[in-house]
Design an enzyme around this catalytic site. Structure first.
Site, PDB file in Angstrom:
ATOM      1  N   SER A  98      65.956  61.484  59.994  1.00 44.72           N
ATOM      2  CA  SER A  98      65.922  61.475  61.453  1.00 44.72           C
ATOM      3  C   SER A  98      67.342  61.391  62.025  1.00 44.72           C
ATOM      4  CB  SER A  98      65.033  60.331  61.939  1.00 44.72           C
ATOM      5  OG  SER A  98      64.716  60.465  63.304  1.00 44.72           O
ATOM      6  N   ASP A 219      54.714  65.449  60.719  1.00 45.54           N
ATOM      7  CA  ASP A 219      55.704  64.793  61.573  1.00 45.54           C
ATOM      8  C   ASP A 219      55.352  65.013  63.046  1.00 45.54           C
ATOM      9  OD1 ASP A 219      57.896  63.657  62.749  1.00 45.54           O
ATOM     10  OD2 ASP A 219      59.382  64.831  61.658  1.00 45.54           O
ATOM     11  N   HIS A 247      56.731  61.004  59.899  1.00 45.29           N
ATOM     12  CA  HIS A 247      58.154  61.178  60.150  1.00 45.29           C
ATOM     13  C   HIS A 247      59.040  60.626  59.036  1.00 45.29           C
ATOM     14  CE1 HIS A 247      61.622  62.002  62.573  1.00 45.29           C
ATOM     15  NE2 HIS A 247      61.963  60.724  62.694  1.00 45.29           N
TER      16      HIS A 247
END
Length: 270
Positions: A98, A219, A247
């Site tokens: 991320s 995700d 995620h």
């Protein structure tokens, strides 16, 4: 941070064994998280005979920041470089999920000699910093930061991030909030917010390191289309999708994640 005079007691998980003949694996974490994010995958990486470090990015995690340094992107980058230069000392396989992927891209573009390979997981690499948040009055910024560490908001973020039962999401929320209790956390977060954050989109095409782009099947936070875009813009990248994961696949599906990292480190993924 280059103008900051003082030492930072940096928090990290150090490897039990260092393997000088192999590139070490260095794990970053997501936005406003800590090295505890790797609690499921880290033991498996060591079992796979990979020298593994999990590092708290400056301003997040559990480093001792009683004398608060700047916590903008440049300072985070410089802090990671100094830690690498002092303790790791050789090119690494840098892993970022991320926003951690954004941190990894920013670092690699500035210090290419410190990186052997890159792993970018559900990368949030095309965001344009903190946007309008950087212009908020400090009083409002602090109010927003207090909301950010609240249990309900953190739980909602985990529900979006994970395809998991509520009981597990509650557990992950409690662990994910621990570093927010550090006395300097609010100041560090506001400092990062008003600094403008990261903007690395222009760096992506410049990176020629071998890169593994990982995305998750489910995700709900970063579109898989952005991972495909990243794959196309990087000079030397391969792509893998982790099924049945949200995620953070290294939390939900650590065995498959570690298999990907191990194969990539050994040169089996092409």
């Amino acid at each position: 941070m280059e103008n900051f005079r003082g030492c930072v007691m940096s928090s990290c998980i150090k490897p039990t064994v260092q393997l000088p003949d192999k590139s070490p694996v260095v794990l970053l974490h997501c936005f406003d998280s800590s090295c505890l994010e790797w609690r499921r995958a880290y033991p498996l990486l060591e079992e796979a005979c990979l020298e593994t470090w999990a590092i708290d990015v400056l301003g997040w995690g559990f480093s001792d920041l009683q004398k608060l340094p700047p916590c903008d992107a440049a300072s985070k980058r410089h802090h990671l470089f100094e830690l690498w230069k002092t303790y790791i000392k050789r090119p690494m396989i840098l892993v970022g999920p991320s926003l951690g992927a954004t941190v990894a891209v920013d670092f690699t573009a500035t210090y290419p000699e410190a990186v052997d390979k890159l792993v970018l997981i559900n990368a949030n690499a095309y965001s344009e910093g903190t946007g309008a948040l950087k212009d908020l009055p400090k009083s409002i910024a602090y109010a927003g930061v207090k909301l950010l560490k609240s249990f309900p908001l953190r739980l909602l973020a985990n529900v979006l991030a994970f395809s998991s039962p509520l009981s597990e999401n509650i557990d992950w929320t409690n662990i994910g909030r621990l570093h927010c209790q550090m006395p300097w956390w609010e100041d560090a977060m506001v400092n990062f917010m008003i600094s403008g954050g990261y903007n690395v989109a222009s760096h992506i095409k410049l990176i020629n390191h071998k890169t593994l782009v990982i995305c998750s099947e489910n995700d709900q936070i970063v579109s898989n289309q952005l991972s495909v875009k990243l794959l196309c813009e990087l000079q030397n990248a391969v792509f893998r999708e982790v099924p049945d994961s949200g995620h953070l696949p290294h939390v939900e599906n650590p065995k498959q994640f570690v298999k990907l990292i191990s194969d990539f480190a050994s040169g089996k993924l092409n």
